[in-house]
Motif scaffolding. Structure first.
Motif, PDB file in Angstrom:
ATOM      1  N   UNK A   1       0.830  -1.204   0.000  1.00  0.00           N
ATOM      2  CA  UNK A   1       0.000   0.000   0.000  1.00  0.00           C
ATOM      3  C   UNK A   1       0.868   1.260   0.000  1.00  0.00           C
ATOM      4  N   UNK A   2       1.958   1.247   0.760  1.00  0.00           N
ATOM      5  CA  UNK A   2       2.880   2.393   0.774  1.00  0.00           C
ATOM      6  C   UNK A   2       3.399   2.665  -0.630  1.00  0.00           C
ATOM      7  N   UNK A   3       3.839   1.623  -1.322  1.00  0.00           N
ATOM      8  CA  UNK A   3       4.334   1.833  -2.684  1.00  0.00           C
ATOM      9  C   UNK A   3       3.230   2.392  -3.574  1.00  0.00           C
ATOM     10  N   UNK A   4       2.062   1.812  -3.479  1.00  0.00           N
ATOM     11  CA  UNK A   4       0.942   2.249  -4.322  1.00  0.00           C
ATOM     12  C   UNK A   4       0.612   3.722  -4.054  1.00  0.00           C
ATOM     13  N   UNK A   5       0.456   4.089  -2.807  1.00  0.00           N
ATOM     14  CA  UNK A   5       0.038   5.446  -2.463  1.00  0.00           C
ATOM     15  C   UNK A   5       1.084   6.492  -2.834  1.00  0.00           C
ATOM     16  N   UNK A   6       2.331   6.251  -2.439  1.00  0.00           N
ATOM     17  CA  UNK A   6       3.328   7.297  -2.587  1.00  0.00           C
ATOM     18  C   UNK A   6       3.937   7.345  -3.986  1.00  0.00           C
ATOM     19  N   UNK A   7       3.883   6.239  -4.725  1.00  0.00           N
ATOM     20  CA  UNK A   7       4.292   6.277  -6.123  1.00  0.00           C
ATOM     21  C   UNK A   7       3.292   7.092  -6.921  1.00  0.00           C
ATOM     22  N   UNK A   8       2.016   6.871  -6.658  1.00  0.00           N
ATOM     23  CA  UNK A   8       0.968   7.617  -7.362  1.00  0.00           C
ATOM     24  C   UNK A   8       1.048   9.111  -7.074  1.00  0.00           C
ATOM     25  N   UNK A   9       1.509   9.477  -5.877  1.00  0.00           N
ATOM     26  CA  UNK A   9       1.644  10.896  -5.533  1.00  0.00           C
ATOM     27  C   UNK A   9       2.943  11.499  -6.066  1.00  0.00           C
TER      28      UNK A   9
ATOM     29  N   UNK B   1      -4.365   9.620   4.016  1.00  0.00           N
ATOM     30  CA  UNK B   1      -3.785  10.285   2.851  1.00  0.00           C
ATOM     31  C   UNK B   1      -4.777  10.572   1.735  1.00  0.00           C
ATOM     32  N   UNK B   2      -4.754  11.827   1.254  1.00  0.00           N
ATOM     33  CA  UNK B   2      -5.458  12.220   0.040  1.00  0.00           C
ATOM     34  C   UNK B   2      -4.497  13.095  -0.763  1.00  0.00           C
TER      35      UNK B   2
END
Length: 172
Positions: free
Chosen positions: A60-68, A90-91
């Motif tokens: 999930x960390x990779x998914x969230x922060x890569x997308x940002x 996070x948003x």
């Protein structure tokens, strides 16, 4: 060659080689595995000695922060534990604010702040190792004095413990 053509042992070897380098590389590998071959995702995590919870958190960390598009160096400095905490809230709109909070506070204080509470200044940590029956008794006493069951744990334990202490002191 499709990901499903790679034997499980090879995937474990590949993912294991990431462990020593950094948590972000492990997170990226786990996310890719979760996306490409979810039926073996947990088997690989288990083979690596990573708990289910941590494996999902890293993916999930990779998914969230890569997308940002957050810089990896910044994420390394913050650390996976605090990234997991801010990830719950996070948003796109609050990402920068949450990252700044994570950079400025300990994991514990970050949790407290994100619940809308104020961290205790100069707080001291108390840790107990209790037998199961004693833990059950302590938990029941804390709930009786105001702690709130939250998932598998308790919230508001500090206030409940101090209420219990106050009661014990007032009766002596």
């Amino acid at each position: 060659m499709a990901t499903t053509d790679i034997p499980l042992e090879k995937k474990v070897d590949i993912a294991a080689s990431f462990i020593g380098d950094s948590f972000l590389r492990v997170a990226k590998a786990l996310r890719k595995l979760q996306d490409d071959d979810p039926e073996i995702f947990l088997k690989v995590a288990e083979s690596l000695g990573i708990s289910r919870r941590k494996a999902y958190a890293l993916a999930r960390i990779d998914r969230q922060f890569t997308e940002l598009g957050v810089e990896e160096n910044r994420l390394y400095v913050i650390g996976w534990s605090k990234l997991q905490i801010v990830g719950r809230y996070l948003t796109d709109e609050n990402a920068e604010y949450l990252l700044q909070l994570a950079e400025q506070h300990t994991s514990h204080d970050l949790e407290v702040l994100l619940r809308g509470e104020t961290p205790v200044e100069d707080a001291k940590v108390v840790q107990f190792y209790l037998a199961l029956k004693d833990h059950t008794r302590l938990r029941a006493a804390l709930v009786k004095y105001g702690a709130v069951v939250s998932g598998n744990g308790l919230a508001k334990t500090e206030a409940a413990l101090m209420a219990l202490v106050d009661k014990a002191i007032s009766t002596t």
